[in-house]
Structures are given as structure tokens and as C-alpha cells.
Scaffold this motif. Structure first.
Motif, mmCIF file in Angstrom:
data_model
loop_
_atom_site.group_PDB
_atom_site.id
_atom_site.type_symbol
_atom_site.label_atom_id
_atom_site.label_comp_id
_atom_site.label_asym_id
_atom_site.label_seq_id
_atom_site.Cartn_x
_atom_site.Cartn_y
_atom_site.Cartn_z
ATOM 1 N N UNK A 1 19.412 49.586 8.508
ATOM 2 C CA UNK A 1 19.948 50.344 9.638
ATOM 3 C C UNK A 1 20.894 51.439 9.158
ATOM 4 N N UNK A 2 21.144 52.402 10.039
ATOM 5 C CA UNK A 2 22.082 53.478 9.755
ATOM 6 C C UNK A 2 22.947 53.702 10.995
ATOM 7 N N UNK A 3 24.252 53.554 10.836
ATOM 8 C CA UNK A 3 25.174 53.811 11.941
ATOM 9 C C UNK A 3 25.520 55.294 11.951
ATOM 10 N N UNK A 4 25.462 55.893 13.137
ATOM 11 C CA UNK A 4 25.647 57.335 13.291
ATOM 12 C C UNK A 4 26.775 57.607 14.284
ATOM 13 N N UNK A 5 27.585 58.602 13.973
ATOM 14 C CA UNK A 5 28.647 59.039 14.874
ATOM 15 C C UNK A 5 28.770 60.555 14.731
ATOM 16 N N UNK A 6 28.893 61.274 15.856
ATOM 17 C CA UNK A 6 28.952 62.730 15.735
ATOM 18 C C UNK A 6 29.933 63.351 16.728
ATOM 19 N N UNK A 7 30.139 64.657 16.536
ATOM 20 C CA UNK A 7 31.112 65.400 17.336
ATOM 21 C C UNK A 7 30.619 65.674 18.756
ATOM 22 N N UNK A 8 29.353 65.323 19.049
ATOM 23 C CA UNK A 8 28.834 65.452 20.416
ATOM 24 C C UNK A 8 29.142 64.198 21.231
ATOM 25 N N UNK A 9 29.747 63.194 20.575
ATOM 26 C CA UNK A 9 30.087 61.968 21.273
ATOM 27 C C UNK A 9 29.053 60.870 21.136
ATOM 28 N N UNK A 10 28.019 61.114 20.342
ATOM 29 C CA UNK A 10 26.992 60.090 20.130
ATOM 30 C C UNK A 10 27.462 59.068 19.104
ATOM 31 N N UNK B 1 29.902 68.691 8.139
ATOM 32 C CA UNK B 1 29.335 69.623 9.126
ATOM 33 C C UNK B 1 27.897 70.056 8.808
ATOM 34 N N UNK B 2 27.192 70.472 9.847
ATOM 35 C CA UNK B 2 25.890 71.137 9.732
ATOM 36 C C UNK B 2 25.831 72.228 10.792
ATOM 37 N N UNK B 3 25.030 73.270 10.530
ATOM 38 C CA UNK B 3 24.716 74.226 11.587
ATOM 39 C C UNK B 3 23.347 74.838 11.323
ATOM 40 N N UNK B 4 22.716 75.299 12.408
ATOM 41 C CA UNK B 4 21.421 75.983 12.348
ATOM 42 C C UNK B 4 20.421 75.283 11.431
ATOM 43 N N UNK B 5 20.232 74.007 11.692
ATOM 44 C CA UNK B 5 19.244 73.214 10.959
ATOM 45 C C UNK B 5 18.732 72.121 11.892
ATOM 46 N N UNK B 6 17.438 71.821 11.781
ATOM 47 C CA UNK B 6 16.860 70.674 12.488
ATOM 48 C C UNK B 6 16.844 69.519 11.488
ATOM 49 N N UNK B 7 17.552 68.436 11.804
ATOM 50 C CA UNK B 7 17.758 67.335 10.859
ATOM 51 C C UNK B 7 17.088 66.080 11.407
ATOM 52 N N UNK B 8 16.131 65.557 10.659
ATOM 53 C CA UNK B 8 15.352 64.401 11.102
ATOM 54 C C UNK B 8 15.627 63.237 10.158
ATOM 55 N N UNK C 1 23.963 72.402 20.241
ATOM 56 C CA UNK C 1 23.584 71.211 19.477
ATOM 57 C C UNK C 1 23.057 70.098 20.393
ATOM 58 N N UNK C 2 22.111 69.335 19.878
ATOM 59 C CA UNK C 2 21.543 68.231 20.656
ATOM 60 C C UNK C 2 21.191 67.070 19.727
ATOM 61 N N UNK C 3 21.058 65.896 20.342
ATOM 62 C CA UNK C 3 20.783 64.656 19.615
ATOM 63 C C UNK C 3 19.696 63.900 20.372
ATOM 64 N N UNK C 4 18.774 63.304 19.636
ATOM 65 C CA UNK C 4 17.738 62.479 20.261
ATOM 66 C C UNK C 4 17.338 61.370 19.305
ATOM 67 N N UNK D 1 13.176 56.953 15.004
ATOM 68 C CA UNK D 1 13.311 58.296 14.439
ATOM 69 C C UNK D 1 14.414 58.996 15.223
ATOM 70 N N UNK D 2 15.241 59.759 14.490
ATOM 71 C CA UNK D 2 16.379 60.445 15.093
ATOM 72 C C UNK D 2 16.314 61.917 14.711
ATOM 73 N N UNK D 3 16.718 62.772 15.649
ATOM 74 C CA UNK D 3 16.785 64.195 15.337
ATOM 75 C C UNK D 3 18.092 64.771 15.866
ATOM 76 N N UNK D 4 18.642 65.696 15.102
ATOM 77 C CA UNK D 4 19.768 66.507 15.551
ATOM 78 C C UNK D 4 19.402 67.978 15.365
ATOM 79 N N UNK D 5 19.552 68.749 16.432
ATOM 80 C CA UNK D 5 19.493 70.206 16.317
ATOM 81 C C UNK D 5 20.934 70.655 16.143
ATOM 82 N N UNK D 6 21.262 71.079 14.933
ATOM 83 C CA UNK D 6 22.680 71.359 14.632
ATOM 84 C C UNK D 6 23.178 72.635 15.313
ATOM 85 N N UNK D 7 22.295 73.619 15.462
ATOM 86 C CA UNK D 7 22.624 74.815 16.225
ATOM 87 C C UNK D 7 23.938 75.456 15.846
ATOM 88 N N UNK D 8 24.804 75.652 16.835
ATOM 89 C CA UNK D 8 26.076 76.342 16.617
ATOM 90 C C UNK D 8 27.049 75.534 15.770
#
Length: 238
Positions: A74-83, A60-67, A130-133, A92-99
Motif C-alpha cells: 500500500x501507499x499512503x498519500x496526502x496532498x495540498x488539495x486536502x486528499x 511539489x509538482x506542477x504541469x505534469x500528469x502523475x500516475x 490541480x485534481x486528484x482521482x 490506480x491513482x492520478x494527479x494532474x499537478x497543473x498550477x
């Protein structure tokens, strides 16, 4: 009067777990240095090499901007937002972990290692949704230039985050010089050399050295050799 802090490559924290060989510019996990907890809002700068087929399980992560910036492989990514995606070199990838989010990251290749930077910034706002880009960069823009890869603005070049920060990647030819001007008056700049040797206002920096500077308006960058480096302009105070 400008203030500076120099972090030579060989002063970083180091943990080799076999599957993960990690270097920490700032205190992380079992490595703690009271002088090296953060630089302004920059909390983590990890220089990771992940062995073939290995990776980080769901955590888990929260309240952090993760770049995440892959340098090799390569890096395979999977998250609880469905990405579910693969971050490749040049992305370049960013996650705003937020709540709060959960994610896993692993090297999907059976015969190649993955090298990457993972960077954490404290956010400007707490408990955002939370958001992913993820984007693919035009690496040609980095040649003898500060190519913007991150900003606070969704309409600007690169990814965006919830913080008044601007990141740039640069790929300078030997002897090339360029001046950097601060974007926001009270921000500082943390420079991290990916390869080669550069000079910043006369301070020589070698591969994997980090250099923080604040209370300045502009800086002169000169490549002593062909060099690649990352610039992170960040607030010094929240």
C-alpha cells in the motif's frame, strides 16, 4: 515504416537509497542518459520499492500528469488539495499537478515493502486546476485482455488525464495472442513487462523490459510464458 526503441531491464538507471530502491526507464534525479530522456509525452517511468514505514516527504509538482500503480503493498498519500488516502494493490491513482500541488507518499505498513510504478506524462494543457482521482480496478478484466485503466475521457473506463493517452493492463496466459490497434493515428505505444516474457510483432521482451514503437496501426502481442504487462499509448508530439 514503424520505428522502435528497446530498453532492456538491465540498462535502466538504478538508485538504492536503502529506504527506496528505484529503477528509472528514463533520466531521473541523479541518473541522466541523453538517449533516455522521454518517449513522446512519457517523461518518467519509475519502478520503486519502498521499505516498510518509509516514504517521500512533502514535495511539489506542477504541469505534469502523475500516475501511480501499486504492484505490491500500500501507499499512503496526502496532498495540498486536502486528499488523504491509501492506494492499494489493484488501484490506480492520478494527479494532474497543473498550477502546482504538494504531496507526500509513504509505506504505512511496518512489516511489508511497497512496490509501485510512478509514471509522469507531460500534459496537453498547462496550468490547469490541480485534481486528484483514485479508483479500484477490476483485475479480472485483465485476463487475456487489454483492460483500459486510463484515458483522456472522464466517462470512459479507468482514470482520466489531460492528455490523449490510453493505458491498459494485461494478464496473458502462455501462448495467448491478441492484436492491439492504435487509438489515435500519431500516437506511439510504450510497452513495459511486469512479469513473464512476451513477443510484440516478433520482438521478445522479458520482465521489466520496455519497448517503444510508433508509426504503426496494429501490433500482435503473444505471451511466451504467463505474463503481465502495461501498455501506454501516448502522443509522440505535443
Amino acid at each position: 515504416m514503424e520505428n522502435t526503441v528497446l530498453h532492456k531491464a538491465n540498462t535502466r538507471g538504478h538508485a538504492n537509497h536503502g529506504w527506496l530502491n528505484a529503477y528509472h526507464s528514463f533520466s531521473f534525479a541523479s541518473w541522466y542518459n541523453p538517449e533516455r530522456v522521454q518517449f513522446g509525452m512519457l517523461r518518467v517511468l519509475n519502478d520503486d520499492t519502498i521499505a516498510a514505514g518509509m516514504g517521500f516527504g512533502t514535495h511539489p509538482h506542477d504541469n505534469m500528469e502523475i500516475i501511480t500503480i501499486p504492484l505490491e503493498g500500500d501507499l499512503a498519500h496526502k496532498d495540498s488539495m486536502g486528499n488523504e488516502s491509501t492506494i492499494k494493490t489493484g488501484d490506480v491513482q492520478v494527479m494532474s499537478a497543473g498550477t502546482g500541488i504538494q504531496h507526500s507518499e509513504f509505506n504505512p505498513n511496518a512489516d511489508l515493502q511497497t512496490k509501485l510504478f510512478q509514471i509522469w506524462l507531460f500534459p496537453k494543457y498547462k496550468n490547469v486546476t490541480p485534481r486528484y482521482q483514485q479508483i479500484t480496478l477490476d483485475v479480472t478484466k485483465q485476463k487475456n485482455n487489454f483492460a483500459q485503466i486510463l484515458s483522456p475521457n472522464a466517462e470512459d473506463e479507468g482514470v482520466w488525464i489531460y492528455q490523449d493517452a490510453w493505458f491498459y493492463l494485461a494478464d496473458f496466459d502462455k501462448d495467448f495472442s491478441k492484436t492491439y490497434e492504435i487509438k489515435k493515428a500519431d500516437n506511439g505505444l510504450y510497452v513495459f513487462v511486469i512479469s513473464g516474457i512476451i513477443s510484440v510483432n516478433g520482438q521478445e521482451l522479458e520482465t521489466r523490459d520496455g519497448f517503444g514503437i510508433w508509426n504503426f496501426k496494429n501490433l500482435e502481442f503473444t505471451a511466451t510464458t504467463d505474463a503481465k504487462f502495461l501498455l501506454m499509448e501516448i502522443p509522440m508530439n505535443q
